[in-house]
Motif scaffolding. Structure first.
Motif, PDB file in Angstrom:
ATOM      1  N   VAL A   1      47.997  41.353  32.773  1.00 34.85           N
ATOM      2  CA  VAL A   1      48.106  39.956  33.167  1.00 34.85           C
ATOM      3  C   VAL A   1      46.721  39.469  33.574  1.00 34.85           C
ATOM      4  O   VAL A   1      46.072  40.063  34.426  1.00 34.85           O
ATOM      5  N   LYS A   2      46.289  38.391  32.955  1.00 32.96           N
ATOM      6  CA  LYS A   2      44.994  37.816  33.290  1.00 32.96           C
ATOM      7  C   LYS A   2      45.215  36.746  34.349  1.00 32.96           C
ATOM      8  O   LYS A   2      45.923  35.769  34.126  1.00 32.96           O
ATOM      9  N   MET A   3      44.633  36.952  35.503  1.00 29.56           N
ATOM     10  CA  MET A   3      44.782  36.015  36.613  1.00 29.56           C
ATOM     11  C   MET A   3      43.563  35.100  36.655  1.00 29.56           C
ATOM     12  O   MET A   3      42.436  35.571  36.655  1.00 29.56           O
ATOM     13  N   GLU A   4      43.801  33.804  36.691  1.00 27.18           N
ATOM     14  CA  GLU A   4      42.715  32.848  36.821  1.00 27.18           C
ATOM     15  C   GLU A   4      42.457  32.617  38.308  1.00 27.18           C
ATOM     16  O   GLU A   4      43.242  33.021  39.158  1.00 27.18           O
ATOM     17  N   ASP A   5      41.382  31.916  38.613  1.00 30.37           N
ATOM     18  CA  ASP A   5      41.043  31.605  39.997  1.00 30.37           C
ATOM     19  C   ASP A   5      42.206  30.863  40.654  1.00 30.37           C
ATOM     20  O   ASP A   5      42.672  29.847  40.154  1.00 30.37           O
ATOM     21  N   GLN A   6      42.701  31.393  41.770  1.00 29.52           N
ATOM     22  CA  GLN A   6      43.873  30.820  42.423  1.00 29.52           C
ATOM     23  C   GLN A   6      43.626  29.400  42.926  1.00 29.52           C
ATOM     24  O   GLN A   6      44.529  28.576  42.941  1.00 29.52           O
ATOM     25  N   ASN A   7      42.389  29.080  43.341  1.00 31.37           N
ATOM     26  CA  ASN A   7      42.095  27.737  43.829  1.00 31.37           C
ATOM     27  C   ASN A   7      42.302  26.697  42.735  1.00 31.37           C
ATOM     28  O   ASN A   7      42.855  25.639  42.975  1.00 31.37           O
ATOM     29  N   ILE A   8      41.876  27.032  41.527  1.00 29.73           N
ATOM     30  CA  ILE A   8      42.045  26.099  40.414  1.00 29.73           C
ATOM     31  C   ILE A   8      43.530  25.889  40.145  1.00 29.73           C
ATOM     32  O   ILE A   8      44.002  24.771  39.988  1.00 29.73           O
ATOM     33  N   ASN A   9      44.301  26.974  40.127  1.00 33.54           N
ATOM     34  CA  ASN A   9      45.733  26.865  39.860  1.00 33.54           C
ATOM     35  C   ASN A   9      46.442  26.057  40.945  1.00 33.54           C
ATOM     36  O   ASN A   9      47.346  25.295  40.664  1.00 33.54           O
ATOM     37  N   GLN A  10      46.032  26.214  42.213  1.00 33.35           N
ATOM     38  CA  GLN A  10      46.664  25.462  43.291  1.00 33.35           C
ATOM     39  C   GLN A  10      46.367  23.964  43.164  1.00 33.35           C
ATOM     40  O   GLN A  10      47.241  23.135  43.364  1.00 33.35           O
TER      41      GLN A  10
END
Length: 145
Positions: A123-132
């Motif tokens: 699973v590729k996780m992107e930056d959580q701040n961007i997703n939020q």
């Protein structure tokens, strides 16, 4: 029948179709099961262990062959088909259970692995701040409309 089912076939179907009889001219019936064994296993040993195990099972006909056939290459195993004969077709379910159980036991005892497919999930996780921030924007847009 053993499960209390009745099959009704119109005469026109019998006259105009091919009919398969499982008891004519002989009530003996051949069963089969497919298994996978590790590529590193000794194929001759595997065959012999399975044949010996089936010969000990009551209900497997001693005067008929037990076949252990290498039928193909699987993703993680060599595919083996085991065939044996029983006296009556209505024993099929119980004999399938007994034979499969016996095969599993003797292969384990002989150290012959029956591998199974395993899968790795990356699973590729992107930056959580961007997703939020994207989530907040879509919630705001949903509320505005």
């Amino acid at each position: 029948m053993e499960d209390n089912r009745e099959v009704i076939i119109p005469n026109s179907e019998i006259v105009n179709s091919q009919v398969i009889s499982y008891t004519y001219p002989d009530a003996n019936y051949r069963l089969e099961t497919d298994i996978g064994v590790d590529y590193r296993s000794d194929l001759n040993k595997t065959r012999q262990v399975i044949k010996d195990a089936l010969r000990k099972i009551e209900g497997v006909l001693p005067d008929k062959p037990v076949d252990v056939l290498f039928i193909g290459f699987g993703d993680s195993s060599r595919n083996i088909r085991v065939r044996w004969w029983i006296e009556e077709k209505n024993w099929e379910r119980n004999m399938q259970d007994e034979v499969n159980s016996a095969i599993e036991v003797v292969l384990n005892e002989a150290g012959i692995d029956m591998p199974f497919n395993t899968y790795a999930l990356n699973v590729k996780m992107e930056d959580q701040n961007i997703n939020q921030e994207e989530s907040r924007d879509s919630i705001t847009q949903t509320n505005v409309q």
